[in-house]
Design an enzyme around this catalytic site. Structure first.
Site, mmCIF file in Angstrom:
data_model
loop_
_atom_site.group_PDB
_atom_site.id
_atom_site.type_symbol
_atom_site.label_atom_id
_atom_site.label_comp_id
_atom_site.label_asym_id
_atom_site.label_seq_id
_atom_site.Cartn_x
_atom_site.Cartn_y
_atom_site.Cartn_z
ATOM 1 N N ASP A 1 -11.792 1.294 -23.799
ATOM 2 C CA ASP A 1 -11.871 1.121 -22.344
ATOM 3 C C ASP A 1 -11.901 2.445 -21.615
ATOM 4 O O ASP A 1 -11.203 3.373 -21.981
ATOM 5 C CB ASP A 1 -10.610 0.421 -21.818
ATOM 6 C CG ASP A 1 -10.655 -1.048 -22.015
ATOM 7 O OD1 ASP A 1 -11.699 -1.552 -22.420
ATOM 8 O OD2 ASP A 1 -9.614 -1.683 -21.755
ATOM 9 N N GLU B 1 2.315 -7.582 8.939
ATOM 10 C CA GLU B 1 2.336 -6.125 9.157
ATOM 11 C C GLU B 1 3.140 -5.375 8.108
ATOM 12 O O GLU B 1 2.832 -4.256 7.748
ATOM 13 C CB GLU B 1 2.938 -5.824 10.538
ATOM 14 C CG GLU B 1 1.930 -5.774 11.654
ATOM 15 C CD GLU B 1 0.725 -4.901 11.351
ATOM 16 O OE1 GLU B 1 0.877 -3.673 11.303
ATOM 17 O OE2 GLU B 1 -0.378 -5.462 11.177
ATOM 18 N N PRO C 1 0.821 -1.222 0.000
ATOM 19 C CA PRO C 1 0.000 0.000 0.000
ATOM 20 C C PRO C 1 0.852 1.268 0.000
ATOM 21 O O PRO C 1 0.346 2.355 -0.238
ATOM 22 C CB PRO C 1 -0.832 -0.120 1.283
ATOM 23 C CG PRO C 1 -0.192 -1.170 2.106
ATOM 24 C CD PRO C 1 0.605 -2.044 1.194
ATOM 25 N N ARG D 1 -4.678 -8.539 -20.698
ATOM 26 C CA ARG D 1 -5.736 -8.263 -21.668
ATOM 27 C C ARG D 1 -5.324 -7.230 -22.714
ATOM 28 O O ARG D 1 -6.005 -7.056 -23.720
ATOM 29 C CB ARG D 1 -7.024 -7.847 -20.950
ATOM 30 C CG ARG D 1 -6.933 -6.574 -20.192
ATOM 31 C CD ARG D 1 -8.174 -6.356 -19.357
ATOM 32 N NE ARG D 1 -9.345 -6.003 -20.146
ATOM 33 C CZ ARG D 1 -9.544 -4.816 -20.710
ATOM 34 N NH1 ARG D 1 -8.634 -3.877 -20.596
ATOM 35 N NH2 ARG D 1 -10.640 -4.584 -21.397
HETATM 36 N N1 ADE Z 1 -0.990 -5.162 0.101
HETATM 37 C C1 ADE Z 1 -1.838 -4.722 1.057
HETATM 38 N N2 ADE Z 1 -2.544 -3.683 0.629
HETATM 39 C C2 ADE Z 1 -2.154 -3.421 -0.656
HETATM 40 C C3 ADE Z 1 -2.514 -2.457 -1.633
HETATM 41 N N3 ADE Z 1 -3.433 -1.523 -1.405
HETATM 42 N N4 ADE Z 1 -1.903 -2.514 -2.826
HETATM 43 C C4 ADE Z 1 -0.951 -3.450 -3.064
HETATM 44 N N5 ADE Z 1 -0.568 -4.373 -2.188
HETATM 45 C C5 ADE Z 1 -1.150 -4.371 -0.984
#
Ligand code: ADE
Length: 230
Positions: free
Chosen positions: A166, A114, A87, A151
């Site tokens: 798209d 974590e 993230p 794709r």
């Molecule tokens: N792992 C946990 N959350 C994630 C996200 N938002 N994007 C990519 N990998 C992740």
């Protein structure tokens, strides 16, 4: 294109790529996906892949050793594009999917727990996030990459399933679509689509596309060249 996915949950990846369009692309040897369980590379007696964080705190941290050893076991890993799902990475967009179609070999790491031992980051070229939310692991993100890139590769979609219109490929959302019946619960298909006038249909579609984008995603228009390329 070859894609190696490093994960602790191979079934999550295998069950998705074993279905539908992606499985056909694999069968037709357009893409090759290798799913590797990096737990098997753990040097510890009990095949541990995580440990508690230095400095204390809750949660477990993914260890560098199993991931390093797994990575260097992959043929051609030095030249491959090595991607970490996190993230904290760069937010993924359709434009990235287009860019990644140019890559011959990519390795995608799916994390869990974590977080990653910071030294894992040094082994990778790119960190990608699929959005501003936290998932339990990187597998869904890896599948988002595999699906959205595959794709776009020639011959993965059937001839009729164009990706050119798209949403996002031109910073505009797609126009509305209709199929039979012509009237459903009193709601009719717009006359222009029945007119057979291809110029008028194209004009209507472009107008609808712009209207929809302005209403739903005005931020996309700012991102595109020349106010959205229409
Ligand atoms: N792992 C946990 N959350 C994630 C996200 N938002 N994007 C990519 N990998 C992740």
């Amino acid at each position: 294109m070859r894609i190696d996915v490093l994960t602790l949950f191979p079934n999550m990846i295998n069950s998705y790529i074993g279905e539908s369009i992606i499985s056909r692309a694999i069968e037709n040897k357009i893409i090759e996906v290798n799913v590797i369980d990096f737990r098997s590379f753990s040097a510890s007696k009990h095949k541990k892949v995580d440990d508690s964080p230095y400095g204390g705190g809750s949660g477990m941290v993914l260890s560098v050793q199993p991931i390093h050893d797994c990575l260097i076991s992959i043929e051609g890993y030095k030249e491959a594009l090595k991607i970490m799902m996190t993230p904290q990475g760069k937010t993924y967009h359709q434009t990235d999917a287009y860019e990644l179609t140019k890559v011959n070999h990519m390795i995608i790491l799916c994390g869990h727990y974590e977080g990653y031992d910071e030294r894992i980051r040094d082994l990778f070229d790119l960190e990608i996030s699929i959005g501003d939310y936290v998932l339990t692991g990187g597998e869904i993100g890896a599948l988002v990459l595999i699906d959205s890139i595959s794709r776009l590769i020639p011959n993965v979609l059937n001839k009729g399933d164009s990706f050119k219109d798209d949403s996002f490929s031109s910073y505009m959302l797609e126009h509305p679509h209709y199929t039979r019946p012509q009237v459903f619960n009193g709601k009719a298909v717009p006359d222009v689509l029945l007119s057979g006038n291809h110029k008028e249909i194209e004009k209507w579609r472009q107008e609808q596309s712009l209207k929809r984008t302005k209403e739903r995603r005005p931020d996309l228009l700012k991102r595109g060249d020349d106010n959205g390329k229409v």
